[in-house]
Design a protein around this motif. Structure first.
Motif, PDB file in Angstrom:
ATOM      1  N   THR A 158       1.026  -1.321   0.010  1.00 40.12           N
ATOM      2  CA  THR A 158       0.082   0.155  -0.099  1.00 40.12           C
ATOM      3  C   THR A 158       0.888   0.740  -0.085  1.00 40.12           C
ATOM      4  O   THR A 158       1.849   0.946   0.687  1.00 40.12           O
ATOM      5  N   VAL A 171      -3.589   0.539  -2.579  1.00 38.80           N
ATOM      6  CA  VAL A 171      -3.221  -0.936  -3.029  1.00 38.80           C
ATOM      7  C   VAL A 171      -2.841  -1.381  -3.677  1.00 38.80           C
ATOM      8  O   VAL A 171      -3.611  -1.141  -4.954  1.00 38.80           O
ATOM      9  N   ASN A 174      -1.515  -6.812  -4.406  1.00 42.30           N
ATOM     10  CA  ASN A 174      -1.871  -7.459  -4.277  1.00 42.30           C
ATOM     11  C   ASN A 174      -1.964  -8.651  -4.959  1.00 42.30           C
ATOM     12  O   ASN A 174      -3.075  -9.376  -5.668  1.00 42.30           O
TER      13      ASN A 174
END
Length: 259
Positions: A158, A171, A174
């Motif tokens: 992040t 973000v 991921n």
């Protein structure tokens, strides 16, 4: 020979289990990796930075982020060695500047992100801004703990920033990473496991060979002795219990007539 071979096999298996226990104890003593070094023009700060892992902000409208691993596109990260990724930001949030505060990341188990494996270092910035309608790239250097077992994990990264003194976060990554052993694919443990596999194959080969030899000895039988009576051949064991019977006398008469 077989007793000695099984003794060696038991010793190898015991050594393998001891190695795994030792690695597990090292995992429990793993510490969080230290922060990155101080940067240059972007004002990167690596010491005494605020921990933002307990904070949760929403993303700002019009701000987009991307992430690339410039030196490692396959995302194979050696444990205990530094890795670098680049975070790209595009400011389409209006006429306001983006003030970059920090970049942070964490490693989780792939099947459940509630299980945190490691909090990576927080990289803070003190004079990094992104003007309106401008794209900018920011580096993030981190290192996986050297005690982490090789395997697949999820990396969550992040970036925290401010717009008009309001904090937001996006973000930027991921996804899955592959943690490998330091120093390449060849290690002491991999060599040991390879030698253990070869020893098992050799022992199994010797055992199969011994079983085949024992089986071949059992199947070999001595041939039955045969005696000739005239032109016919009969077994000696059959003649013994026919001696003195009418059948034996008739057979003898037939052989005399033929002569």
């Amino acid at each position: 020979m077989e007793i000695r071979a099984f003794f060696v096999l038991a010793l190898l298996l015991f050594s393998s289990s001891f190695l795994q226990v030792a690695r597990g104890q090292s995992d429990s003593a793993a510490e969080v990796v230290e922060g990155t070094e101080e940067g240059g023009d972007l004002g990167i700060v690596g010491e005494d930075v605020q921990d933002f892992s307990s904070e949760s902000y929403t993303p700002a409208a019009g701000v987009e982020t991307v992430c690339v691993f410039p030196k490692n596109p396959s995302k194979l990260l050696p444990a205990g060695e530094e890795s670098e990724l680049l975070v790209g930001m595009k400011n389409d949030a209006g006429e306001s500047h983006l003030n970059i505060i920090a970049i942070q990341a964490s490693v989780h188990l792939p099947f459940d992100h509630r299980y945190l494996v490691q909090n990576l270092s927080v990289q803070a910035f003190n004079n990094a801004t992104v003007p309106p309608s401008v794209q900018a790239t920011f580096p993030y250097v981190f290192a996986i703990s050297k005690f982490m077992q090789p395997g697949s994990f999820d990396l969550v990264g992040t970036i925290i920033y401010e717009i008009d003194q309001n904090a937001y976060q996006n973000v930027f990554y991921n996804g899955t990473i592959e943690v490998t052993e330091p120093g390449g694919l060849l290690s002491v443990e991999s060599v040991f496991l390879f030698c253990l596999g070869v020893a098992l194959i050799v022992l199994i080969g010797f055992w199969i060979r011994g079983q085949m030899q024992n089986l071949s000895k059992k199947t070999k039988k001595a041939p039955k002795a045969k005696v000739e009576v005239g032109t016919a051949t009969t077994d000696a064991s059959t003649d013994e219990w026919l001696q003195g019977t009418a059948f034996a006398q008739s057979q003898a008469n037939k052989s005399k007539k033929k002569k």
